[in-house]
Structure formats: C-alpha cells, structure tokens
Design a protein around this motif. Structure first.
Motif, mmCIF file in Angstrom:
data_model
loop_
_atom_site.group_PDB
_atom_site.id
_atom_site.type_symbol
_atom_site.label_atom_id
_atom_site.label_comp_id
_atom_site.label_asym_id
_atom_site.label_seq_id
_atom_site.Cartn_x
_atom_site.Cartn_y
_atom_site.Cartn_z
ATOM 1 N N MET A 309 0.837 -1.197 0.000
ATOM 2 C CA MET A 309 0.000 0.000 0.000
ATOM 3 C C MET A 309 0.877 1.255 0.000
ATOM 4 O O MET A 309 1.901 1.314 0.668
ATOM 5 N N ASP A 310 0.470 2.247 -0.782
ATOM 6 C CA ASP A 310 1.234 3.494 -0.910
ATOM 7 C C ASP A 310 1.255 4.251 0.416
ATOM 8 O O ASP A 310 0.454 4.002 1.321
ATOM 9 N N TYR A 311 2.180 5.188 0.493
ATOM 10 C CA TYR A 311 2.205 6.087 1.653
ATOM 11 C C TYR A 311 0.925 6.916 1.685
ATOM 12 O O TYR A 311 0.342 7.228 0.637
ATOM 13 N N PRO A 312 0.455 7.333 2.865
ATOM 14 C CA PRO A 312 -0.722 8.221 2.914
ATOM 15 C C PRO A 312 -0.348 9.628 2.460
ATOM 16 O O PRO A 312 0.815 10.028 2.516
ATOM 17 N N SER A 313 -1.340 10.370 2.018
ATOM 18 C CA SER A 313 -1.113 11.789 1.715
ATOM 19 C C SER A 313 -1.128 12.584 3.019
ATOM 20 O O SER A 313 -1.620 12.106 4.049
ATOM 21 N N VAL A 314 -0.617 13.798 2.959
ATOM 22 C CA VAL A 314 -0.637 14.665 4.142
ATOM 23 C C VAL A 314 -2.079 14.959 4.541
ATOM 24 O O VAL A 314 -2.408 15.007 5.732
ATOM 25 N N GLY A 315 -2.950 15.135 3.552
ATOM 26 C CA GLY A 315 -4.358 15.401 3.843
ATOM 27 C C GLY A 315 -5.023 14.238 4.554
ATOM 28 O O GLY A 315 -5.799 14.434 5.501
ATOM 29 N N GLN A 316 -4.750 13.003 4.107
ATOM 30 C CA GLN A 316 -5.307 11.831 4.784
ATOM 31 C C GLN A 316 -4.827 11.756 6.225
ATOM 32 O O GLN A 316 -5.619 11.502 7.144
ATOM 33 N N LEU A 317 -3.538 11.970 6.427
ATOM 34 C CA LEU A 317 -2.988 11.904 7.781
ATOM 35 C C LEU A 317 -3.590 12.982 8.668
ATOM 36 O O LEU A 317 -3.979 12.721 9.813
ATOM 37 N N ALA A 318 -3.686 14.218 8.147
ATOM 38 C CA ALA A 318 -4.244 15.321 8.937
ATOM 39 C C ALA A 318 -5.683 15.018 9.347
ATOM 40 O O ALA A 318 -6.088 15.294 10.488
ATOM 41 N N MET A 319 -6.466 14.433 8.441
ATOM 42 C CA MET A 319 -7.860 14.128 8.741
ATOM 43 C C MET A 319 -7.972 13.079 9.843
ATOM 44 O O MET A 319 -8.790 13.203 10.769
ATOM 45 N N GLN A 320 -7.126 12.038 9.799
ATOM 46 C CA GLN A 320 -7.195 10.991 10.806
ATOM 47 C C GLN A 320 -6.682 11.466 12.168
ATOM 48 O O GLN A 320 -7.218 11.081 13.203
#
Length: 780
Positions: A309-320
C-alpha cells in the motif's frame, strides 16, 4: 472646537441609528404564492396576513416584503408574520475544576437544539476550561534508520526523565513506543537477502532486520516497562534519506486499540527523526499503486501492508489525526526543521522542536511543545451540513486570528475559563440535521441539532366558510383557500360563470395576449405556468421570469444577486446591472486612502484611469512627456524670475507646481538638469504628488552659466583663420600645378627615350653654287 467635535459625534450617532452604517434590508421576491414561499425567500422577507390588504385582481405576492415596506403600505405591525430563531440548551453540565472524576468536562454546553429561519443568524456562547491534571497519553515514535544510532542510545535512558516531565503536567501520564524505518522494497531498502536481515554496517553487530513500522509498547504508566522495551530495540537501516514516517503516524492514529489510547486523555505523538518523509505517490517508484486505505493493518506488532500500500497523503494523515484527537510534536534535527514546519501548516494542533545532534534535549523539547499546544485552544466543527455557515468570535485575553471555520485563543492557562461566541446561519431550508463543535485535540464536543423554520404559524380560524372568502372558503395567512366549486381571490367566482369575456379581459396587458401566453386566466387572474427549468412565471400577467437576467462571468447576476422579472436585485455590497461591481474602493486605494492616485475614478472596485495613466491604480503614465522638460519654464520663473512665464508665473504654474513645502504623499521623485532660455544649466528635483500634473519642486538656487565671449579674440581669430585658410589654399593649388608639370615632364622623357634618330642626306637637297661675302664683315 469642542462644540464642533460634539456636533460631529451626534451626527455620526444619528447616521448609525438611521441604519446608514448598517446593512440595507432587502427582500428578494420571486415565485411567491404563500406565506411559506415568502419566509423562504430571505431573512428580511415578512408576510402580511391582514385581510383586504390586497386589491381586487392584485397578486398575493405583494403581501411579501420587508417589515418597513409592508407597514408603509398599510399593514399593521401585529398582522406581520416573521418567524424567529429558537435556541434550546438540552445538556449543560458545569465545567470541571480538576481531574477528580472519570469523565472531566472541559466544554459547556454539550447539546443544543437550534431552529433557524433561512438567512437569519443566531449566536450562542460556548465556554472552555483546561482541567487541572488532565490525563496525557504520549506515544514516542522513533526513526531507527542507521543515522539515528547515537540518538537511540540516549532514548534508552530517557524513560525516567520523560515520566518526571509528564508528572509535572499530570499525575495520570502513560507512555507508549513505536519505531519505523521505511518500506522494505527497492529503491527504499536493499532487498538482498543478507541486507534485509542486517541492513546496517558490517562491523555493527547489534542491528535488527529491515522493517517499515513496528509497534513496540502500548500505553503504560510504568517507566520500568518503558525502559525495558526500548532497551531491547536496536538500530536498522535503509537506502534513501526520506523515511516512512507518514506510514507510521497513520497506523499509530488509526490503531487505537493496539496503541492503547484512552478515551479521556490528551493524545500526543512525538516523532523523532533526522530525515524527511515519503508521501502519497512515492510508492510508484517501487511499483506500489494501491492508495492508502487509512485502516489499521498491524499483526504481531508489525505493519503488514507496508509493501502493498502506498504512503498516505498529508491530507489523509491530517484528517485521521484530527478525527482521533491526536496532537503531533515533531522533534527533528535542524537540517529538516523547515520541512516539518511547513508540514505543521497542514496538520492542525502540531508543533516542531529542534533536536540536538544526539537527542539529549528531547525532554525539554517535548515539555515546551506540549505547553504551546495545550495553551492554544482552537474551536472548530465537524460534519457541517450543506448550506450552513459557522463563524467563531473568540472572547479571551489573547485571541488569535479568527476565521469562518475556526476560532483561536492563545496563552490559555490551566483553570482559565475562556469563551467563544458561535454564530450559525442557514442559507436555505434543510432537513433536520446535526453537527459537532469541539476544540481541536480535545475529546469534549458540543452537539448542535439543527432544523429550519420555513413555515408560517398564522393561527387562522378553522371554520371553512369565512366571510372574507364570501362564505365559500377559509382564510390561510390572509389568503382565501376556496372550497370545491369556487375560485378567485375571494372565492367570488364559481365554475361556470357566464361573464367570461370580462374576466378574460382583466388577464390581458395592454389588450395583448392573455397572460402573455404563459398562464391561464382563472376568474380574472392569471395562474402562471412553469418554465422549462421548473421555475414559475410570475407577475400580474405572467410577464416576469427569473431566468433571463444579465450575466457576468457566465453567472446570472454575477452570482451576487437574484434575478427578478428580468432585472438583477443585488445582494448587499454589490451593484451594477449584473451585480458585477463590489461596493468597495479597497482595490483602488493606496496607503493614504487616496483613490487611484487622484488620476481616475473607482468603478467596480477597479480604477478607470485618465489620459495615459495605467492600471491597476493609475500610478504610472505611458507616453507622457518628460516632466523635466515640460516644467522647465515654470522652474525658471519660480526659481529665478526669468523665462517666458516671467510676467504671469503664479497663474501659469501654481496649479501644477508647489514651490513651498506641502504635506502630500510623494509617488516618485526625479532629479533634473536642464538648460534655461539664457543657456544656463538649472538643477532641480521634482516630487510627483497625488493627482494629475501635480508636482513639488526643490530648486538649487545656483545656475551654471557660460562666460560671455571675447569680441577681440573672435575678430582676431577670424582674420587669422581666413588668412591661414587662404595661404593653405594657394599652397594646395601650387602643389597641384607642380605635380601636373612633373607628370608631363616624365611623360615627355618617356616618349623621348622611345624615339629613334638617324643621319641621312636628303637627295633633293642641293648645296649653294654661289658664295657671297660681305666685305665689311670682319668676322667679329
């Protein structure tokens, strides 16, 4: 002077009271057939339910207008229907003083019910107080790539100091530990079997196999357990400099049951690293195309999907992180500090601290970052329904910059109660819905249940034969609702009336087409059809529609107004035939509040410049003559009382040049050095002022004038020059003649050399036969 100031103050107060400083109340009416339609049209639209308010044949839409306009038309105040907003506090548990109960309360109230009219804002107050001794869960997430070898040695001795620092904050502190390196695939890690097992230097015996992310220790209050687990960890390694820190943070955020996050605690992740990070899209280098799914994938303490699985985006990480109330502290080395400072701009509730080269200062760094995070309270919301707006106004000692979606209070102390005024506005009628308001990084929330008030409660009599409706219907908010078999404004027409011709004539405008061909004539009144887009025609003769107004930027009424009967009715703050102009001069003003530098007019918040002056603010002039030349005559007469303007200098020059000091904004300055009419050099400085052809001049009072010529020297020089020129001409002519003679002589010599001479006797020549001698000739 005091009386003048008092008068001005009274004038300003009067202006404010009359609403000149307030937003103008406007009701945008379209397709109004009932009281409900009116209320849904805007916050300033109200309905008059007064009987006999409308005239015979007049559309009921006239009952809908602003309160001032309806009263002006004769509607009584008590007959005006204007639904108001209602607010009900459902749950309001007092704020906790300290952490002495299982679930401390830091936000109040906790539940609110709102019933709002579209367009009409309502404001309520929310209070927040940091609880003394609130629990803290800290997850230490460490980069174990080879470059962090020295740092790991210090972290192994960190447990006691870290717990001591947390105990200064709260007695309820727990610590967890995790480690990361990077994905174990090329080009991030050497995939040679031996290198995967031992990716460190060959001489380094204590080296663990390559891995992406490993969860080492769940939250524990025991410092000895922390020390034991961390001591068992060893350094690892990989190839490239950026690491898989985003993978590790994502798993630490979403695997709450594995990490052991408490439901009532401040959650912190401390990330220590000396390198940057890979992010979404970098996985393509290794052929990994599957996007990060933001789910937990930890088995046997390892992140199992690291290589799939690819690395998460900064936006995905910020949301979680925000969803799970986790605050980030990036403890990084100085070489990557700027990278993580940029990251904090995209991740709410995060701080950056600079590590020393061996991480010895990490405890003080964490304490400092925690204090900055906890003392900054940011109020925001989640799951906001469509067409709902929320604005926060902080009420605290040190308020940060307020925005539409956040309210910020800085430097909040433990035990200090702060407040936020929350303004909620619904732009249109919506179904019952809810959203939450909460401080970032804090578990406490306020649930707002929202509904809209889009119908009228008119309290009409219930009998179905009201006299106002000719006994053939009942009254509904001032309008007759006719019984079966009757129609008309007052139910005055029965189906089958014979005076059809008269009724139809009242549906024709200027003896034209009945209801403009857009409706049916029913009992002398037009009942309008629906347009192709689903809206209705309106007007007494169905002459109006709300779909053919002037457009701006391909939007009807520029998106800044409503179309009503072919004309744009602009929202407050806009004007123009297509509402294309913002009622503001902000885009035209310069530093001293001058508009367009005095060289143009402000239209639609843009400067329309005069002459050759150029946009955006008419500061520069294209093709304008050099002021050093155009102002020279005025400079000469103002500074030295000479030149062509000597006699009328004040008239000719006073409007464009200020010779004395003036207190005006200088746009630009230019130094000039020009010759006046007497041939003297004048030096002066021109300061261009606001306005057209407006300058301030500073003139140097000394002129550089040439000395007068010597007449004797000129005459003598002239005669000498003429004589010299004559002699030179004669010598030149003589030279030319001589050269010509030489040339001719050489030619003669050449021809002479070519001649052949011979001695021969002429056969025809005869010598003399007689010789005569003169006896007197002596021979002398």
């Amino acid at each position: 002077m005091e009386n003048c100031l008092l008068f001005l103050l009274l004038m300003l107060m009067a202006t404010h009271q009359h609403g000149l400083c307030q937003q103008e109340e406007v009701c945008f009416k379209s397709m109004i057939n009932s009281c409900g339609d009116c209320i849904r049209s805007g916050q300033y639209c109200v309905w008059c339910k007064q009987l006999n308010f409308t005239k015979a044949g007049e559309q009921e839409a006239v009952r809908c207008d602003t309160k001032a306009q309806l009263m002006k038309k004769g509607c009584k105040r008590e007959e005006i229907i204007s639904p108001n907003n209602t607010l009900e506090i459902v749950k309001n548990v007092p704020l906790s003083v300290s952490f002495i109960q299982q679930e401390p309360v830091q936000l109040s109230p906790q539940e609110i019910n709102l019933k709002l009219r579209p367009g009409l804002p309502t404001t309520f107050r929310v209070s927040f107080k940091r609880v003394q001794g609130y629990p803290v869960d800290l997850y230490y997430l460490m980069d174990l790539s080879y470059s962090m070898k020295d740092d790991l040695a210090n972290v192994k001795e960190l447990g006691q100091d870290l717990f001591a620092a947390l105990n200064e904050i709260t007695e309820n502190a727990r610590i967890g530990f995790g480690a990361f390196v990077d994905k174990t695939v090329l080009p991030y890690t050497n995939t040679n079997k031996e290198k995967l097992l031992k990716p460190c230097d060959e001489n380094d015996q204590q080296c663990q196999a390559a891995f992406g992310y490993r969860h080492v220790l769940s939250m524990t209050p025991d410092k000895n357990t922390f020390k034991t687990k961390v001591t068992q960890e060893f350094i690892s390694g990989n190839l490239d400099s950026p690491e898989g820190s985003l993978d590790a943070m994502m798993q630490a955020a979403v695997c709450g049951d594995r990490i052991g996050w408490s439901n009532s605690s401040t959650r912190l992740i401390v990330l220590t690293t000396d390198a940057g990070f890979h992010m979404a899209g970098d996985g393509k280098l290794a052929g990994i195309l599957e996007p990060n799914d933001e789910q937990c994938h930890i088995e046997n303490s390892l992140y199992t999907n690291s290589n799939e699985m690819d690395y998460p985006s900064v936006g995905q990480l910020a949301m979680q992180l925000e969803k799970n109330n986790i605050q980030m502290i990036f403890a990084v080395t100085e070489n990557v500090a700027n990278v993580y400072k940029q990251l904090t701009k995209m991740i709410p509730k995060s701080e950056v601290g600079v590590l020393s080269s061996d991480s010895k200062n990490v405890v003080e760094l964490i304490k400092s970052a925690y204090n900055r995070l906890s003392s900054k309270v940011t109020m925001t919301h989640d799951n906001l329904p469509e067409h709902v707006r929320v604005v926060y106004t902080p009420d605290c000692d040190a308020a940060g910059t307020a925005g539409d979606s956040k309210g910020i209070c800085d430097n909040v102390r433990v035990g200090q109660e702060i407040y936020f005024n929350v303004t909620v506005t619904v732009d249109s009628c919506i179904k019952d819905n809810s959203f939450t308001i909460r401080p970032l990084g804090i578990k406490d929330t306020l649930t707002v249940t929202l509904s809209t008030n889009c119908e009228c409660q008119c309290e009409d009599p219930q009998h179905s034969s009201h006299p106002h409706c000719k006994g053939k219907g009942k009254v509904n908010c001032g309008i007759c609702s006719c019984s079966e078999g009757s129609i008309g404004q007052f139910c005055e027409c029965s189906i089958g009336d014979k005076d059809e011709r008269t009724l139809r004539a009242s549906c024709q405008r200027h003896n034209g087409t009945e209801c403009e061909g857009r409706g049916d004539c029913v009992c002398g009144r037009c009942q309008c059809h629906t347009t192709e887009s689903g809206n209705s025609y309106h007007g007494d003769f169905c002459e109006c529609d709300d779909e053919h107004c002037e457009k701006f930027q391909n939007k009807q009424c520029g998106g800044n107004g409503k179309c009503n009967c072919g004309r744009c009715e602009c929202f407050s703050g806009y004007k123009g035939s297509a509402c294309q102009c913002k009622v503001s001069e902000e885009g035209c003003q310069i530093l001293n509040n001058t508009v367009c530098f005095g060289r143009g007019t402000c239209k639609c918040n843009r400067c329309e410049c005069k002459g050759g002056y150029q946009q955006p603010r008419c500061q520069t002039c294209l093709g304008c003559p050099d002021p050093c030349l155009t102002k020279l005559n005025c400079i000469e007469c103002l500074g030295f009382e000479s030149g062509p303007f000597k006699k009328n200098c004040s008239v000719a020059c006073s409007k464009s040049i200020h010779h004395e000091m003036v207190d005006q904004f200088t746009i630009q300055s230019k130094k000039c050095n020009q010759k006046d009419t007497g041939g003297c050099w004048i030096r002066f400085k021109l300061d261009q002022l606001v306005g057209e052809d407006n300058y301030k001049a500073e003139i140097l009072k000394q002129r550089d004038c040439p000395e007068p010529p010597s007449v004797i020297a000129i005459i003598g020089g002239s005669i000498a020059s003429v004589a010299l020129i004559g002699i030179l001409l004669l010598m030149l002519i003589k030279l030319l003649i001589y050269m010509k003679d030489v040339k001719e002589f050489k030619k003669f010599e050449n021809e002479k050399k070519k001649s052949k001479w011979a001695e021969a006797d002429n056969p025809l020549f005869e010598k003399a036969t007689t010789t005569v001698s003169n006896p007197t000739f002596t021979g002398e």
